[in-house]
Design a protein around this motif. Structure first.
Motif, PDB file in Angstrom:
ATOM      1  N   GLY A   7      14.497 -17.535  48.189  1.00  0.00           N
ATOM      2  CA  GLY A   7      15.967 -17.076  47.738  1.00  0.00           C
ATOM      3  C   GLY A   7      15.785 -17.268  46.172  1.00  0.00           C
ATOM      4  N   GLY A   8      15.323 -18.193  45.595  1.00  0.00           N
ATOM      5  CA  GLY A   8      15.082 -18.449  44.101  1.00  0.00           C
ATOM      6  C   GLY A   8      14.301 -17.318  43.584  1.00  0.00           C
ATOM      7  N   LYS A   9      13.334 -16.952  43.985  1.00  0.00           N
ATOM      8  CA  LYS A   9      12.544 -15.966  43.527  1.00  0.00           C
ATOM      9  C   LYS A   9      13.076 -14.631  43.248  1.00  0.00           C
ATOM     10  N   SER A  10      13.697 -14.441  44.639  1.00  0.00           N
ATOM     11  CA  SER A  10      14.193 -13.108  44.602  1.00  0.00           C
ATOM     12  C   SER A  10      15.476 -12.733  43.895  1.00  0.00           C
ATOM     13  N   PHE A  11      16.258 -14.046  43.850  1.00  0.00           N
ATOM     14  CA  PHE A  11      17.536 -13.937  43.069  1.00  0.00           C
ATOM     15  C   PHE A  11      17.172 -13.830  41.562  1.00  0.00           C
ATOM     16  N   ALA A  12      16.111 -14.669  40.908  1.00  0.00           N
ATOM     17  CA  ALA A  12      15.698 -14.514  39.641  1.00  0.00           C
ATOM     18  C   ALA A  12      15.266 -13.175  39.272  1.00  0.00           C
ATOM     19  N   LEU A  13      14.492 -12.692  40.160  1.00  0.00           N
ATOM     20  CA  LEU A  13      13.812 -11.161  39.920  1.00  0.00           C
ATOM     21  C   LEU A  13      14.778  -9.996  40.079  1.00  0.00           C
ATOM     22  N   TYR A  14      15.920 -10.403  41.002  1.00  0.00           N
ATOM     23  CA  TYR A  14      16.919  -9.133  41.048  1.00  0.00           C
ATOM     24  C   TYR A  14      17.724  -9.398  39.739  1.00  0.00           C
ATOM     25  N   MET A  15      18.160 -10.344  39.225  1.00  0.00           N
ATOM     26  CA  MET A  15      18.893 -10.648  38.033  1.00  0.00           C
ATOM     27  C   MET A  15      18.259 -10.111  36.830  1.00  0.00           C
ATOM     28  N   MET A  16      16.628 -10.510  36.977  1.00  0.00           N
ATOM     29  CA  MET A  16      15.842 -10.062  35.636  1.00  0.00           C
ATOM     30  C   MET A  16      15.776  -8.489  35.511  1.00  0.00           C
ATOM     31  N   THR A  17      15.500  -7.997  36.610  1.00  0.00           N
ATOM     32  CA  THR A  17      15.499  -6.495  36.617  1.00  0.00           C
ATOM     33  C   THR A  17      16.618  -5.700  36.320  1.00  0.00           C
ATOM     34  N   THR A  18      17.732  -6.247  36.946  1.00  0.00           N
ATOM     35  CA  THR A  18      19.279  -5.579  36.571  1.00  0.00           C
ATOM     36  C   THR A  18      19.246  -5.808  35.156  1.00  0.00           C
ATOM     37  N   ALA A  19      19.090  -7.062  34.505  1.00  0.00           N
ATOM     38  CA  ALA A  19      19.337  -7.259  32.778  1.00  0.00           C
ATOM     39  C   ALA A  19      18.489  -6.179  32.149  1.00  0.00           C
ATOM     40  N   ILE A  20      17.290  -6.032  32.600  1.00  0.00           N
ATOM     41  CA  ILE A  20      16.182  -5.266  31.970  1.00  0.00           C
ATOM     42  C   ILE A  20      16.932  -3.790  31.885  1.00  0.00           C
ATOM     43  N   ALA A  21      17.193  -3.452  33.170  1.00  0.00           N
ATOM     44  CA  ALA A  21      17.771  -2.090  33.415  1.00  0.00           C
ATOM     45  C   ALA A  21      18.972  -1.802  32.580  1.00  0.00           C
ATOM     46  N   ILE A  22      19.794  -2.579  32.381  1.00  0.00           N
ATOM     47  CA  ILE A  22      20.973  -2.178  31.531  1.00  0.00           C
ATOM     48  C   ILE A  22      20.724  -2.019  30.088  1.00  0.00           C
ATOM     49  N   ALA A  23      19.839  -3.319  29.484  1.00  0.00           N
ATOM     50  CA  ALA A  23      19.488  -3.490  28.193  1.00  0.00           C
ATOM     51  C   ALA A  23      18.647  -1.902  27.769  1.00  0.00           C
ATOM     52  N   THR A  24      17.817  -1.587  28.758  1.00  0.00           N
ATOM     53  CA  THR A  24      17.065  -0.329  28.357  1.00  0.00           C
ATOM     54  C   THR A  24      17.976   0.888  28.116  1.00  0.00           C
ATOM     55  N   ALA A  25      18.867   0.867  29.107  1.00  0.00           N
ATOM     56  CA  ALA A  25      19.826   2.082  29.285  1.00  0.00           C
ATOM     57  C   ALA A  25      20.892   1.993  27.930  1.00  0.00           C
ATOM     58  N   GLY A  40      10.681 -18.004  62.059  1.00  0.00           N
ATOM     59  CA  GLY A  40       9.440 -17.469  62.129  1.00  0.00           C
ATOM     60  C   GLY A  40       8.720 -17.874  60.626  1.00  0.00           C
ATOM     61  N   ILE A  41       9.552 -18.508  59.845  1.00  0.00           N
ATOM     62  CA  ILE A  41       8.808 -18.489  58.309  1.00  0.00           C
ATOM     63  C   ILE A  41       7.837 -19.647  58.528  1.00  0.00           C
ATOM     64  N   GLY A  42       7.788 -20.664  59.277  1.00  0.00           N
ATOM     65  CA  GLY A  42       6.629 -21.627  59.326  1.00  0.00           C
ATOM     66  C   GLY A  42       6.818 -22.904  58.734  1.00  0.00           C
ATOM     67  N   ASP A  43       7.515 -22.667  57.209  1.00  0.00           N
ATOM     68  CA  ASP A  43       7.653 -23.675  56.672  1.00  0.00           C
ATOM     69  C   ASP A  43       9.039 -23.365  55.784  1.00  0.00           C
ATOM     70  N   ILE A  44      10.072 -24.293  56.374  1.00  0.00           N
ATOM     71  CA  ILE A  44      11.502 -23.978  56.025  1.00  0.00           C
ATOM     72  C   ILE A  44      11.641 -23.991  54.457  1.00  0.00           C
ATOM     73  N   ARG A  45      10.698 -24.960  53.864  1.00  0.00           N
ATOM     74  CA  ARG A  45      10.861 -25.054  52.290  1.00  0.00           C
ATOM     75  C   ARG A  45      10.631 -23.773  51.607  1.00  0.00           C
ATOM     76  N   MET A  46       9.980 -22.791  52.310  1.00  0.00           N
ATOM     77  CA  MET A  46       9.794 -21.632  51.688  1.00  0.00           C
ATOM     78  C   MET A  46      10.752 -20.731  51.469  1.00  0.00           C
ATOM     79  N   LEU A  47      11.796 -21.090  52.436  1.00  0.00           N
ATOM     80  CA  LEU A  47      13.210 -20.239  52.167  1.00  0.00           C
ATOM     81  C   LEU A  47      13.897 -20.649  50.861  1.00  0.00           C
ATOM     82  N   GLY A  48      13.809 -21.554  50.303  1.00  0.00           N
ATOM     83  CA  GLY A  48      14.375 -22.003  49.149  1.00  0.00           C
ATOM     84  C   GLY A  48      13.663 -20.956  47.972  1.00  0.00           C
ATOM     85  N   ARG A  49      12.330 -21.072  48.115  1.00  0.00           N
ATOM     86  CA  ARG A  49      11.543 -20.447  47.223  1.00  0.00           C
ATOM     87  C   ARG A  49      11.743 -18.956  47.158  1.00  0.00           C
TER      88      ARG A  49
END
Ligand code: ASP
Length: 451
Positions: free
Chosen positions: A87-105, A76-85
């Protein structure tokens, strides 16, 4: 009228939680929890049974829900290229927030100097685990056998297989239409099951929390007050400041609305101490309450429950400083940088299940040369800390899902801003229409007659 009724489930769940804390505390403080009858039949009997049945019911939904919703998401995504985006965005954001989390801690824990002058004699043994090589983590994303991955609930291989299946359906085109429609119906059926299970949540949340609080070592909480306070403070800072600034900055969405609507998910995560078991609730909330399109949520939610663990990373940061200080080990800047890197990497390969944070911690300790037996110091309070950090973990999953969906134009802002959108009205959702029931029976009879 319905608004009053609609709110009732959230209110009931909150009540269940409050009552659970009260009863648990009463059992603990009066010492009743040590009474053999109460211990066997109430805490480890009734409470344990109801709580575990509920957690099982949630886990039961995870694999089919992720499987069917991902097929629908991809198709139902409509444009399969979006899947890559996505994936990329969520991976980057998940890693970024985790890194910030541990650094703040680490920064917070170091500035409070927790653990210095601590008595390190501990009676609790803790044996660690070696971290699997990163290459293996990547290899394991591709399942040798999808049924085996589903049977074990291994989320990354399930995600991989479902996406590939969805893409293949798209490639096959019209011929696969029946299958796609079937998956769509199956997905809706699974969502109905989520509603059924959620409707018993108030009682289950009560049992889970009463049991956990009754068993809490309150004296331990006091003797580890420094660790507990700094950890909870860092977790709250991440939830209310870091994540909310990230949400506002990257999506412009209202943090107040987010915090209001995420409450149910947090309570489920708190009670079960498992991001994985919470997937059905996170998925439902993100799609129906936040307005995130299923094509994004079906991927970002299970992906986040597996690789994103901000709360767990915070625990690792605080625990590392605490134990390093207690053992008088100076890790230095490079040591702490290794801790940050290791925690982020460890979170990719480990699933969001209760207590996994401690296993990840032992992997980190092996890398930086801290004594693994030091983990025994914090073992006694870890269940409660696990509950709190899991609530932060799932909040991170929902934050990133909303940001990614908004950036892809896959978030319905009207739904997001409507305080009543998707509120679970158990009276209406659990209804079975009499005429439909009769029609179904008639249809079944019809099939039999044809046979
Ligand atoms: N219980 C956590 C989760 O499921 C993981 C952990 O910190 O132990 O997200």
């Amino acid at each position: 009228m319905s608004s009053e009724k609609k709110m009732s489930l959230t209110v009931k769940v909150l009540l269940g939680m409050a009552l659970g804390i009260a009863v648990g505390l009463a059992l603990n403080l009066t010492g009743l929890v040590k009474n053999p009858f109460v211990d066997t039949y109430v805490v480890n009997g009734l409470f344990h049974m109801i709580g575990s049945m509920f957690v099982n019911a949630l886990k039961m939904l995870v694999v089919p829900l992720v499987f069917f919703s991902l097929i629908c998401g991809v198709c139902g995504i409509g444009d399969i290229r979006m899947l890559g985006r996505v994936g990329g965005k969520s991976f980057a954001l998940y890693m970024m927030t985790t890194a910030i989390a541990i650094a703040t801690a680490i920064v917070i824990a170091v500035s409070f100097g927790i653990g210095t002058g601590m008595d390190i004699s501990t009676t609790t043994e803790f044996t660690g685990k070696e971290s699997p090589p990163l290459t293996q983590v990547f290899i394991d994303i591709i399942p040798k056998n999808p049924i085996d991955a589903m049977a074990n609930g291994d989320m990354l291989p399930i995600i991989f297989f479902s996406i590939l299946l969805g893409i293949s359906m798209l490639m096959l085109g019209k011929k696969a239409k029946g299958f796609v429609e079937g998956a769509e119906i199956a997905n809706e059926i699974m969502m109905k099951m989520v509603n059924i299970i959620m409707s018993v949540a108030p009682y289950a949340v009560f049992a889970l929390i009463a049991g956990a609080v009754a068993k809490l070592g309150l004296d331990l909480l006091v003797s580890l007050a420094g660790y507990v306070l700094v950890l909870v403070g860092a977790l709250m800072f991440h939830l209310f400041v870091t994540l909310m600034i990230t949400l506002k900055l990257f999506s412009g969405l209202s943090p107040v609305m987010f915090l209001k609507k995420i409450r149910n998910v947090q309570i489920f995560a708190f009670s079960t101490a498992s991001s994985n078991a919470t997937i059905p609730v996170t998925m439902r909330t993100v799609t129906e309450r936040f307005g995130v399109n299923n094509s994004v949520a079906s991927f970002t939610v299970p992906f986040g429950a597996t690789i994103n663990m901000d709360g767990t990373a915070i625990m690792q940061g605080v625990a590392t400083v605490f134990i390093a200080n207690a053992y008088n080990v100076d890790l230095g800047v490079s040591g702490y940088l290794t801790v940050i890197l290791m925690s982020v990497l460890a979170s990719i390969g480990t699933a969001g299940v209760p207590g996994v944070g401690l296993i990840m911690l032992s992997m980190v300790f092996t890398q930086v040369g801290l004594p693994i037996e030091g983990i025994g110091l914090i073992l006694g309070v870890d269940r409660l800390m696990d509950m709190i950090r899991t609530a932060v973990n799932v909040s991170g999953d929902a934050t990133v899902s909303s940001i990614v969906a908004k950036s892809e134009g896959k978030l319905d802002v009207n739904v997001y801003n409507d305080p009543n959108a998707g509120v679970l009205d158990t009276n209406a959702t659990l209804d079975i229409d009499d005429t439909v029931e009769a029609e179904m029976a008639e249809a079944i009879q019809g099939t039999k007659r044809r046979e």
